[in-house]
Scaffold this motif. Structure first.
Motif, short mmCIF file in Angstrom:
data_model
loop_
_atom_site.label_atom_id
_atom_site.label_comp_id
_atom_site.label_asym_id
_atom_site.label_seq_id
_atom_site.Cartn_x
_atom_site.Cartn_y
_atom_site.Cartn_z
N TRP A 1 113.44 -44.88 152.01
CA TRP A 1 112.38 -43.83 151.99
C TRP A 1 112.19 -43.38 153.54
O TRP A 1 111.73 -44.25 154.36
CB TRP A 1 111.09 -44.15 151.22
N VAL A 2 112.22 -42.11 153.60
CA VAL A 2 111.73 -41.44 155.01
C VAL A 2 110.39 -41.03 155.12
O VAL A 2 110.07 -39.95 154.04
CB VAL A 2 112.82 -40.32 155.19
N THR A 3 109.67 -41.44 155.72
CA THR A 3 108.09 -40.78 156.02
C THR A 3 108.18 -39.73 157.16
O THR A 3 108.73 -40.14 158.16
CB THR A 3 107.00 -41.87 156.26
N PRO A 4 108.26 -38.44 156.90
CA PRO A 4 108.32 -37.53 157.67
C PRO A 4 107.78 -37.89 159.24
O PRO A 4 106.67 -38.13 159.31
CB PRO A 4 108.04 -36.35 157.43
N ASP A 5 108.59 -37.83 160.37
CA ASP A 5 108.05 -37.65 161.70
C ASP A 5 107.74 -36.18 162.07
O ASP A 5 107.50 -35.55 161.15
CB ASP A 5 109.00 -38.15 162.71
N GLU A 6 107.09 -36.24 163.21
CA GLU A 6 106.50 -34.78 163.69
C GLU A 6 107.76 -33.88 163.49
O GLU A 6 107.42 -32.55 163.49
CB GLU A 6 106.01 -34.86 165.24
N THR A 7 108.88 -34.07 163.79
CA THR A 7 110.01 -32.99 163.90
C THR A 7 111.27 -33.65 163.16
O THR A 7 111.28 -34.96 162.79
CB THR A 7 110.57 -32.78 165.32
N LEU A 8 112.24 -32.80 162.51
CA LEU A 8 113.33 -33.71 161.87
C LEU A 8 114.25 -34.30 163.12
O LEU A 8 114.63 -35.18 162.55
CB LEU A 8 114.34 -32.19 161.38
N ASP A 9 114.32 -33.82 164.15
CA ASP A 9 114.86 -34.69 165.18
C ASP A 9 114.35 -36.03 165.32
O ASP A 9 115.22 -37.03 165.43
CB ASP A 9 114.60 -34.03 166.70
N GLY A 10 113.15 -36.19 165.03
CA GLY A 10 112.68 -37.60 165.10
C GLY A 10 113.11 -38.64 163.71
O GLY A 10 113.31 -39.71 164.03
N ARG B 1 119.33 -34.05 152.98
CA ARG B 1 118.54 -32.85 153.15
C ARG B 1 118.40 -32.63 154.67
O ARG B 1 117.25 -32.37 155.19
CB ARG B 1 117.37 -32.98 152.50
N VAL B 2 119.53 -32.61 155.25
CA VAL B 2 119.45 -32.13 156.65
C VAL B 2 120.06 -30.43 156.91
O VAL B 2 121.11 -30.17 156.14
CB VAL B 2 120.42 -32.93 157.53
N PRO B 3 119.33 -29.88 157.60
CA PRO B 3 120.09 -28.30 157.73
C PRO B 3 121.22 -28.45 158.20
O PRO B 3 121.79 -28.99 159.27
CB PRO B 3 118.82 -27.78 158.90
N GLY C 1 119.03 -29.27 179.19
CA GLY C 1 120.07 -28.69 178.79
C GLY C 1 120.83 -29.56 178.02
O GLY C 1 122.02 -29.56 177.77
N GLU C 2 120.45 -30.96 177.52
CA GLU C 2 120.93 -31.78 176.93
C GLU C 2 120.93 -31.59 175.50
O GLU C 2 119.95 -31.31 175.05
CB GLU C 2 120.48 -33.27 177.31
N LEU C 3 121.98 -32.03 174.71
CA LEU C 3 121.76 -31.79 173.12
C LEU C 3 121.20 -32.83 172.69
O LEU C 3 121.01 -34.00 172.96
CB LEU C 3 123.18 -32.03 172.77
N ILE C 4 119.94 -32.61 171.73
CA ILE C 4 119.14 -33.39 171.34
C ILE C 4 119.40 -34.36 170.25
O ILE C 4 119.44 -35.37 170.12
CB ILE C 4 117.93 -32.49 170.76
N ASN C 5 120.62 -33.64 169.36
CA ASN C 5 121.19 -34.55 168.39
C ASN C 5 122.40 -34.96 168.77
O ASN C 5 123.43 -34.67 167.88
CB ASN C 5 121.15 -33.79 167.02
N GLU C 6 123.02 -35.14 169.82
CA GLU C 6 124.57 -35.47 170.16
C GLU C 6 124.92 -36.47 169.30
O GLU C 6 126.23 -36.89 169.33
CB GLU C 6 124.51 -35.49 171.63
N LEU C 7 124.24 -37.59 169.10
CA LEU C 7 124.36 -38.69 168.45
C LEU C 7 124.52 -38.69 166.72
O LEU C 7 124.67 -39.59 166.04
CB LEU C 7 123.74 -39.83 168.60
N VAL C 8 124.60 -37.28 166.43
CA VAL C 8 124.65 -37.05 164.87
C VAL C 8 125.58 -35.92 164.61
O VAL C 8 125.65 -34.96 165.23
CB VAL C 8 123.19 -36.61 164.40
#
Length: 299
Positions: A78-87, A110-112, A125-132
């Motif tokens: 179960w995921v408790t939402p963080d402040e952002t989806l990135d989190g 349920r990821v965009p 200028g770095e990718l925030i979700n480069e590991l995803v």
């Protein structure tokens, strides 16, 4: 001596950080284990929630089907939402959370499925979700307004809400949108609630005359209410940026083999109508993501 102590402290911290790195399960390890660890949002009907002690929802049922197609059982995180989806992606896909050491999901639901989000950059200028890796779109979502016809005759335009109280989830897209559209003329009619469910309940209780949320949420709550006076509006949303979007899954970038396997299972479930049937079971309309929509030239 102080410099030596500081240097020693840094080395210890670095060693500890390396020891605490959460290991992503490789595809072969997942298959050998017999189960697939799937992350999904808690208390988020109709997508993922608990009812009578059992996990239910569209995402729960779909994840079970996908895991079963690989001869695996589903283990739900179960995921408790963080402040952002990135989190959320950081906490469950590539880094882990300090309150849950050594816990990562194999896949998150349920990821965009959105190129701009996938390649979003930080201020350097770095990718925030480069590991995803985001893949496997399985649903198209959109915004929906519902209203009580005992207090609103017809809601053919958002402009009608300038004269009626409307309930929205606090700090949500509907909240920001309705507060700004038509030069902010609806803002004074907004009532904020902690969740979309609370806003819908307020409409049922007569506190507000309408509410706006994701279509899946609205359709689910309307079905649960079984009230013939709660109607779905058929209005457009002028000057709104993104009105429809596709939702899919995410895995760690090192686990593309799992993504390919799940994508193969998903395509069969979509084309055979299984996914549409899952949505219908919760009283929801199902809209194909763009990837599977037939274009005129393809016919």
């Amino acid at each position: 001596m102080r410099r030596l102590l500081v240097g020693f402290w840094v080395l210890i911290c670095c060693a500890t950080a390396q020891a605490d790195v959460v290991k992503v399960r490789a595809f072969d390890d997942i298959m050998e284990s017999g189960f697939l660890k799937v992350a999904m949002y808690e208390n988020f009907p109709p997508y993922s929630f608990m009812a009578d002690g059992e996990a239910r929802g569209v995402d729960v049922d779909l994840a079970r089907k996908l895991a079963g197609g690989l001869d695996l059982k589903m283990e739900l995180l179960w995921v408790t939402p963080d402040e952002t989806l990135d989190g959320d992606l950081r906490n469950f896909i590539w880094k882990g959370h300090y309150l849950r050491p050594n816990v990562l999901a194999d896949v998150m639901m349920r990821v965009p499925y959105d190129r701009d989000f996938s390649y979003k950059q930080n201020e350097l200028g770095e990718l925030i979700n480069e590991l995803v890796v985001m893949f496997g779109p399985y649903q198209r979502e959109r915004w929906q307004t519902a209203y009580d016809d005992r207090r609103i005759d017809e809601l053919s335009s958002v402009g009608v809400l300038r004269y009626h109280p409307v309930g929205v989830e606090v700090e949500s897209v509907p909240s920001f949108y309705l507060a700004s559209v038509f030069n902010g003329s609806i803002a004074k009619m907004l009532h904020h609630y902690p969740t979309a469910q609370a806003a819908f309940a307020a409409m049922q209780g007569g506190e507000v005359d309408a509410t706006m949320a994701m279509r899946g949420e609205i359709e689910w709550m309307r079905g649960q209410a079984a009230d013939e006076h709660i109607k779905l509006a058929d209005n457009a949303y002028p000057n709104m940026g993104k009105q429809v979007w596709d939702l899919g899954m995410a895995v760690h970038e090192s686990n593309r083999q799992l993504a390919y396997a799940l994508e193969g299972e998903l395509e069969g479930l979509i084309r055979e109508g299984v996914v549409e049937g899952i949505y219908a079971g919760y009283g929801l309309r199902y809209e194909l993501p763009e990837l599977y929509q037939v274009q005129p030239d393809d016919r």
